[in-house]
Design an enzyme around this catalytic site. Structure first.
Site, PDB file in Angstrom:
ATOM      1  N   ASP A   8       0.639   4.697  -1.468  1.00 41.37           N
ATOM      2  CA  ASP A   8       0.702   4.678  -0.144  1.00 41.37           C
ATOM      3  C   ASP A   8      -0.854   4.957   0.132  1.00 41.37           C
ATOM      4  OD1 ASP A   8       0.757   5.175   2.393  1.00 41.37           O
ATOM      5  OD2 ASP A   8       2.095   6.870   2.462  1.00 41.37           O
ATOM      6  N   LYS A  72      -9.159   2.273   6.583  1.00 44.18           N
ATOM      7  CA  LYS A  72      -7.832   1.619   6.753  1.00 44.18           C
ATOM      8  C   LYS A  72      -7.771   0.714   7.979  1.00 44.18           C
ATOM      9  CE  LYS A  72      -2.885   1.543   5.871  1.00 44.18           C
ATOM     10  NZ  LYS A  72      -1.604   2.459   5.649  1.00 44.18           N
ATOM     11  N   GLU A 150       4.974  -0.727   4.239  1.00 40.71           N
ATOM     12  CA  GLU A 150       5.347   0.566   4.233  1.00 40.71           C
ATOM     13  C   GLU A 150       6.851   0.825   4.716  1.00 40.71           C
ATOM     14  OE1 GLU A 150       2.276   1.981   6.729  1.00 40.71           O
ATOM     15  OE2 GLU A 150       0.756   1.344   5.167  1.00 40.71           O
ATOM     16  N   ASP A 173       8.955   3.683  12.620  1.00 41.18           N
ATOM     17  CA  ASP A 173       7.669   4.247  12.087  1.00 41.18           C
ATOM     18  C   ASP A 173       6.741   4.204  12.980  1.00 41.18           C
ATOM     19  OD1 ASP A 173       5.468   4.955  10.503  1.00 41.18           O
ATOM     20  OD2 ASP A 173       5.769   3.008   9.153  1.00 41.18           O
TER      21      ASP A 173
END
Ligand code: AMP
Length: 569
Positions: A8, A72, A150, A173
């Site tokens: 992850d 990211k 994810e 999420d």
């Protein structure tokens, strides 16, 4: 027995997991600080190895100019910054590769042999961000078996332990800057194998914890101004900075406490402000409602009601706010599950890696030793534990928890993809061939005619967008004030992601048929054009301005092969 790993690669923290001997996911501990997580921060110390992790993050207070975080957010994007340290230029891809490398190094120091991995990315990542993530893995010396969404990983981790029968699962999420919802269908076939299928996805890539932070900031400023009897507009810049520095922590505090006081010191004065959860919630209720509107739309699009959903799984740091659980619980009573919020994605990625590995092993056996070429990067010199002969491959399958053994996880395209085709001499439209929601790997083709006699070459511009209507698949450009074609509707997320050129032989007549094939995996897109008159073809894997070219990638791989990372200063 080889092992595979799930990673992850997070904005703030990253996690690496593998499977234990029983095929259950387990985290590989970061021995630098004994935690399950690695802070996604890199400290480029003067004249030493790059330091990755909590130590690097803390160094921000001392040498902020040498610490890089949150890459990211920029990976595979056009506004990606570069960073220069000791005459080496880094970008979000190479910085990410150092974070991946740190995990590989601390795992290997504990006897692991990290080579074959699945890396996760947000569901909303487009082609470029996925390709860039994969490149980060390659530079770190990893064989990236797949890039998995994810929420898919989180669902996989949850399902593998909980279910033996069919279920519908919604993953809600809410992270730092993004909100994703995904509806999954979990089923078990006659041989007892799990099948996880995405029914519908939705969300907003501009909605997340930072929006709550912004409201908290306003709330604190208002309180401070009130206590001092001044107008909020008159707050000194230094006071604003002091408040900003406490904002996120205050938000987190109110996730566990009903109220808390904070002291803000300025110019010799100390101001005490008291914040309450109730106040904060009433100031952010509309944000929660926005997320719940997405949930309603998602269910509507899927033709389902809340009753049809069996589990609402909460993932992402911001779901720790009680107001989120309450809102989801109100729609899905007794169905909300919060599990492993920080680790679920990496654990699911490890399961996905094992499933992917086993599939490759079966292909190697079926193809009598021929490894199946990676459709996206066919000729890379990859360091892998994958066997090269059918004999070696026999028995090389990895044990996965019962129900996932032989299981499949389907992933779907998150962008529609198509070439631009001319509609007259000057103007073109995007003719989508692949669509959001198409199961990966996806393939589609169309035949187009050359535009004029004696055309010397064709140039196929390749676009991604989020058009979903197959009946209305063309995206027409609009014309700006200069008469230039602009794909300006940001909601359609139209972006040119590359092109393919092919020379045509002399005297090619107008209308000569050219077959264009689009082949897409979770990681990238391959485009092939074939001149049907003479059989000649050209082929490209789309790499774009925002990822690295094959040469740059090669160079980075060589250069970074010798760089070691450290967990300590
Ligand atoms: P993620 O991207 O999933 O790591 O989520 C990061 C976001 O979760 C950030 O906006 C954090 O401020 C937020 N977050 C983490 N812990 C809490 C908490 N206890 N209460 C509220 N928000 C939190």
């Amino acid at each position: 027995m080889a092992k595979v790993y799930g990673i992850d690669l997070g904005t703030t923290y990253s996690v690496i997991a593998t499977l234990d001997d029983n095929g259950m996911p387990e985290i590989v501990v970061n021995q630098d600080d004994g935690s399950n997580l690695l802070a996604s921060a890199v400290y480029f110390q003067d004249g030493g190895d790059p330091v990755v992790g909590e130590v690097a993050k803390n160094q921000k207070d001392i040498e902020p100019e040498r610490v890089v975080e949150f890459v990211k957010r920029y990976i595979g994007k056009s506004d990606a910054p570069t960073y220069e340290f000791d005459n080496i230029t880094y970008n979000p891809i190479t910085v990410s590769s150092l974070i991946l490398k740190r995990m590989k190094e601390y795992a290997n120091a504990q006897g692991h042999d990290v080579k074959d991995v699945v890396i996760t990315c947000p569901a909303y990542f487009g082609n470029e961000e996925r390709a860039a993530t994969k490149q980060a893995g390659l530079i770190a010396g990893l064989n990236v078996l797949n890039i998995v969404n994810e929420p898919t990983a989180a669902a996989l981790n949850y399902c593998c332990r909980e279910f033996k029968e069919n279920r519908k699962i919604m993953v809600y999420d809410l992270g730092g800057g993004t909100f994703d919802i995904t509806l999954f269908d979990f089923s078990v076939d006659e041989s007892g194998n799990a099948l996880i299928d995405i029914i519908e996805t939705g969300g907003n890539d501009r909605l997340g914890g930072i929006d709550w932070d912004a409201r908290m900031y306003d709330y604190m400023c208002e309180k401070y101004a009130f206590e001092n009897g001044i107008s909020q507009d008159d707050l000194d810049v230094e006071v604003q900075h002091k408040i900003k520095a406490q904002t996120e922590q205050a938000k987190k505090d109110l996730s566990t406490l009903q109220k808390k006081s904070y002291t803000i010191s300025y110019d010799g004065d100390r101001t005490r402000i008291e914040l309450t959860r109730e106040d904060f919630e009433s100031r952010t209720q509309d944000l929660v409602e926005q997320t719940m509107d997405f949930v309603s739309t998602l269910l509507e699009n899927a033709g389902l009601s809340p009753n049809d959903v069996d589990v609402a799984l909460l993932v992402g740091g911001s779901t720790r706010m009680p107001m989120i659980k309450d809102a989801v619980e109100a729609v899905f009573p007794n169905k909300v599950r919060v599990e492993d919020p920080d680790l679920a994605v990496a654990k699911g990625a490890a399961l996905a890696a094992a499933i992917q590995w086993n599939e490759r092993i079966r292909q190697i056996i079926d193809n009598d030793g021929e490894t199946v070429a990676d459709p996206v990067n066919p000729d890379e010199k990859i360091d892998t534990n994958l066997p090269t002969s059918a004999a070696e491959a026999k028995g090389a399958e990895i044990a996965v928890i019962d129900i996932m053994d032989g299981g499949t996880v389907s992933d779907k395209l998150t962008r529609s993809l198509g070439p631009a085709v001319f509609i007259d001499e000057e103007h073109y439209m995007i003719d989508n061939l692949l669509f959001v929601g198409d199961e990966i790997p996806a393939e589609a083709e169309a035949v187009y005619g050359t535009r004029v006699d004696n055309q010397a070459e064709i140039k196929i511009k390749v676009f991604e967008n989020v058009v979903t209507d197959r009946e209305n698949k063309y995206v027409k450009p609009s014309i700006d004030e200069n008469g230039d074609e602009q794909y300006t509707d940001p909601a359609l997320k139209v972006k040119m992601i590359g092109d393919l050129r092919m020379e045509l032989p002399p005297y090619t007549v107008k209308g000569t048929p050219i077959r264009v094939v689009f082949r897409s995996s979770a990681i990238g897109l391959e485009v092939t054009a074939t001149n049907l008159e003479n059989g000649e073809s050209a082929n490209t894997t789309i790499t774009t301005a925002n990822t690295m070219t094959a040469n740059e990638l090669d160079e980075a791989r060589t250069r970074f092969a010798n760089i070691k990372t450290s967990g300590q200063i």
